[in-house]
Design an enzyme around this catalytic site. Structure first.
Site, mmCIF file in Angstrom:
data_model
loop_
_atom_site.group_PDB
_atom_site.id
_atom_site.type_symbol
_atom_site.label_atom_id
_atom_site.label_comp_id
_atom_site.label_asym_id
_atom_site.label_seq_id
_atom_site.Cartn_x
_atom_site.Cartn_y
_atom_site.Cartn_z
ATOM 1 N N GLU A 1 -5.728 -6.231 -4.131
ATOM 2 C CA GLU A 1 -6.509 -6.607 -3.049
ATOM 3 C C GLU A 1 -5.823 -6.772 -1.687
ATOM 4 O O GLU A 1 -6.454 -5.948 -0.584
ATOM 5 C CB GLU A 1 -7.366 -7.816 -3.431
ATOM 6 C CG GLU A 1 -8.307 -8.207 -2.353
ATOM 7 C CD GLU A 1 -9.782 -6.919 -2.617
ATOM 8 O OE1 GLU A 1 -10.188 -6.981 -3.821
ATOM 9 O OE2 GLU A 1 -9.874 -6.222 -1.562
ATOM 10 N N LYS B 1 0.776 -1.337 -0.111
ATOM 11 C CA LYS B 1 -0.089 -0.025 -0.107
ATOM 12 C C LYS B 1 0.945 1.285 0.202
ATOM 13 O O LYS B 1 0.515 2.224 -0.700
ATOM 14 C CB LYS B 1 -0.811 0.216 1.291
ATOM 15 C CG LYS B 1 -0.361 -0.177 2.474
ATOM 16 C CD LYS B 1 -0.351 -1.467 2.685
ATOM 17 C CE LYS B 1 0.455 -2.007 4.213
ATOM 18 N NZ LYS B 1 -0.102 -3.169 4.772
ATOM 19 N N LYS C 1 -3.811 3.432 2.783
ATOM 20 C CA LYS C 1 -5.158 2.822 2.328
ATOM 21 C C LYS C 1 -6.174 3.373 2.125
ATOM 22 O O LYS C 1 -6.991 3.232 1.245
ATOM 23 C CB LYS C 1 -5.424 1.713 3.765
ATOM 24 C CG LYS C 1 -4.404 0.426 3.747
ATOM 25 C CD LYS C 1 -4.605 -0.231 5.050
ATOM 26 C CE LYS C 1 -3.581 -1.409 5.265
ATOM 27 N NZ LYS C 1 -3.531 -2.038 6.626
ATOM 28 N N GLY D 1 -1.926 -10.085 8.949
ATOM 29 C CA GLY D 1 -1.512 -11.617 9.340
ATOM 30 C C GLY D 1 -1.300 -12.179 8.051
ATOM 31 O O GLY D 1 -1.749 -11.727 6.895
ATOM 32 N N GLY E 1 2.642 -11.029 13.450
ATOM 33 C CA GLY E 1 2.919 -10.564 12.026
ATOM 34 C C GLY E 1 1.881 -9.577 11.510
ATOM 35 O O GLY E 1 1.773 -9.440 10.520
#
Ligand code: NDP
Ligand code: HSE
Length: 433
Positions: free
Chosen positions: A129, A105, A205, A307, A187
């Site tokens: 996505e 992003k 985002k 994650g 993570g």
């Protein structure tokens, strides 16, 4: 039947997300081949430190990302992160007509237009996505399912790490530092977690969401950004008393000025929302995004926002899409920025505010404070005062006011001799103005 020529894939990066992408590619190879109509062949994985990747297929590892991109591959999956070398590698892939799937992003929010132009020029696909809200299918609905509607607002929780931290602070009073460490261990956090806590990740985002929703080029620098570093235990306690919850929100709005001209407003900041609001119950690393469109009305997207495995699911979905396009000999929908709406400065954004003050407990204090609100035309919706042994706590909730008017009001109030401290100023979202 999967008789097609193999789709050759190069993967750049093999960390939290890349490891899971490689696992899913291996474990689901038969189903993927059947869904695409051709087998997928992972031909190489570029990393920085091959010795660290004992569990990865050793014969595929390389440190020469550029050579891997230039090799005979159809698709490049980028899960390195950051601007360079990702930008150069993806431009080189796209210019050579290789389709790209990326979860990056930060790169898209800064250099998206350059990458989309390269994809257009060569007829390649660029899908991303996974870049927003992890596993949640959100960008494709915005780009494809809602392409016939007019989107007016996109608002939600788009950063898993900060939501994890705020949820823990609210539920257990856990400290900020220890919770951030836990989010990194799981993570969720970026390689540099300040990207999460300072709101850069959510701002990237938001830029991507606004660009897709409003068919306008919005970059990270267009987004007003505040992170959660300034959110204190006192803010969270104050919200709790008022049956509200503090969340880091990304808000992208189509706004109409007094002259009737449309613009977009894009911002990321912590805000109080009522406990009954659907976003209030979104906990941990989950994300949720509301989309409002003229004909569709309100839609809500919810799921795991961070994650390895959830993000890999989104990457694989994109990989299947671009591979299908390769097999069919076409390409997916292009980015569209035809609307070219201007981005409105933050000073003109209008929201409600919660202001908490420590004031002297004596006659006339409330009227002095109220006079400053009136002077700046900020209308007060509710006031709560609580006397304490040596001073008083005064909480003011406003009706919708512009950011500029509110800032001037707070600056002036902070200078009043009867005001000991401006304890917190936080926006209130999700309520009638
Ligand atoms: P990691 O830091 O876990 O992994 C990054 C990988 O890239 C590592 O394998 C690293 O190699 C490799 N790498 C770094 N620099 C280079 C380089 N110059 N050349 C070759 N390889 C390099 O990151 P994540 O997997 O968490 O994130 C990857 C991307 O996915 C980022 O864009 C992130 O924003 C995005 N993303 C992440 C999500 C998450 O929940 N983690 C969710 C959604 C998107 P080595 O291991 O050898 O150092
Ligand atoms: N660091 C990001 C987050 C990963 O916490 O949301 C998902 O984009």
């Amino acid at each position: 039947m999967t008789t097609g020529k193999p789709i050759k894939v190069a993967m750049l990066g093999c960390g939290t997300v890349g490891t899971e992408v490689a696992r899913l590619l291996r474990e689901q190879r038969h189903d993927l081949a059947a869904r695409i109509g051709a087998p997928v062949e992972l031909t190489g994985i570029a990393v920085r430190r091959p010795n660290k990747h004992r569990d990865a297929p050793q014969e595929l590892l390389t440190t020469d990302s550029a050579a891997l991109v230039e090799s005979d591959v159809d698709v490049v999956v980028e899960v390195i992160g950051g601007i360079e070398p990702a930008r150069g590698l993806l431009l080189s892939a796209l210019r050579a007509g290789k389709s790209v799937v990326t979860a990056n992003k930060a790169l898209l929010a800064e250099h998206g237009p350059e990458l989309y132009a390269a994809a257009d020029a060569s007829g390649a696909d660029i899908y991303f996505e996974a870049a927003v809200a992890g596993a949640i299918p959100l960008l494709r609905p915005l780009r494809e399912s809602l392409a016939g509607d007019r989107i007016t607002r996109v608002m939600g929780i788009v950063n898993g790490t900060t939501n994890y931290i705020l949820s823990a602070m609210s539920a257990t009073g856990s400290g900020y530092g220890e919770t951030l460490e836990e989010a990194s261990r799981l993570g969720y956090a970026e390689a540099d977690p300040t990207a999460d806590v300072d709101g850069f990740d959510a701002a990237s985002k938001a830029a991507i969401l606004a660009s897709l929703a409003f068919h306008t080029r919005v970059t990270a620098s267009d987004v007003h950004r505040e992170g959660i570093a300034s959110v204190t235990a006192a803010d969270i306690a104050a919200a709790t008393v008022l049956n509200r919850t503090v969340k880091l929100l990304a808000i992208c709005e189509r706004v109409t000025g007094q002259d009737g001209a449309e613009a977009v407003s894009v911002r990321v900041h912590p805000a109080m929302i009522p406990d009954g609001h659907p976003l209030a119950s979104v906990g941990g690393a989950f994300n949720a995004v509301f989309v409002e469109a003229d004909a569709a009305g309100q839609l809500m997207f919810y799921g795991q926002g961070a994650g390895g495995a959830p993000t890999a699911s989104a990457v694989l979905g994109d990989l299947v899409a671009v591979a299908r396009n390769k097999v069919a000999g076409g390409r997916g929908p292009r980015e569209s920025a035809y609307a070219e709406l201007p981005v409105r400065p933050m000073g003109q954004a209008s929201t409600r505010y919660h202001i908490s003050l420590d004031v002297a407990d004596r006659a006339g204090v409330l009227s002095q404070v109220a006079a400053v609100f009136a002077e700046h035309e900020v209308s007060i919706a509710a006031v709560r005062q609580e006397g304490r042994p040596t001073d008083a706590s005064l909480v003011v909730i406003t009706h919708a006011a512009t950011d500029a008017a509110l800032r001037s009001t707070v600056d002036k109030i902070a200078g009043l001799p009867v005001v000991r401290e401006v304890v917190s100023v936080m926006r209130v979202e999700g309520e009638e103005s």
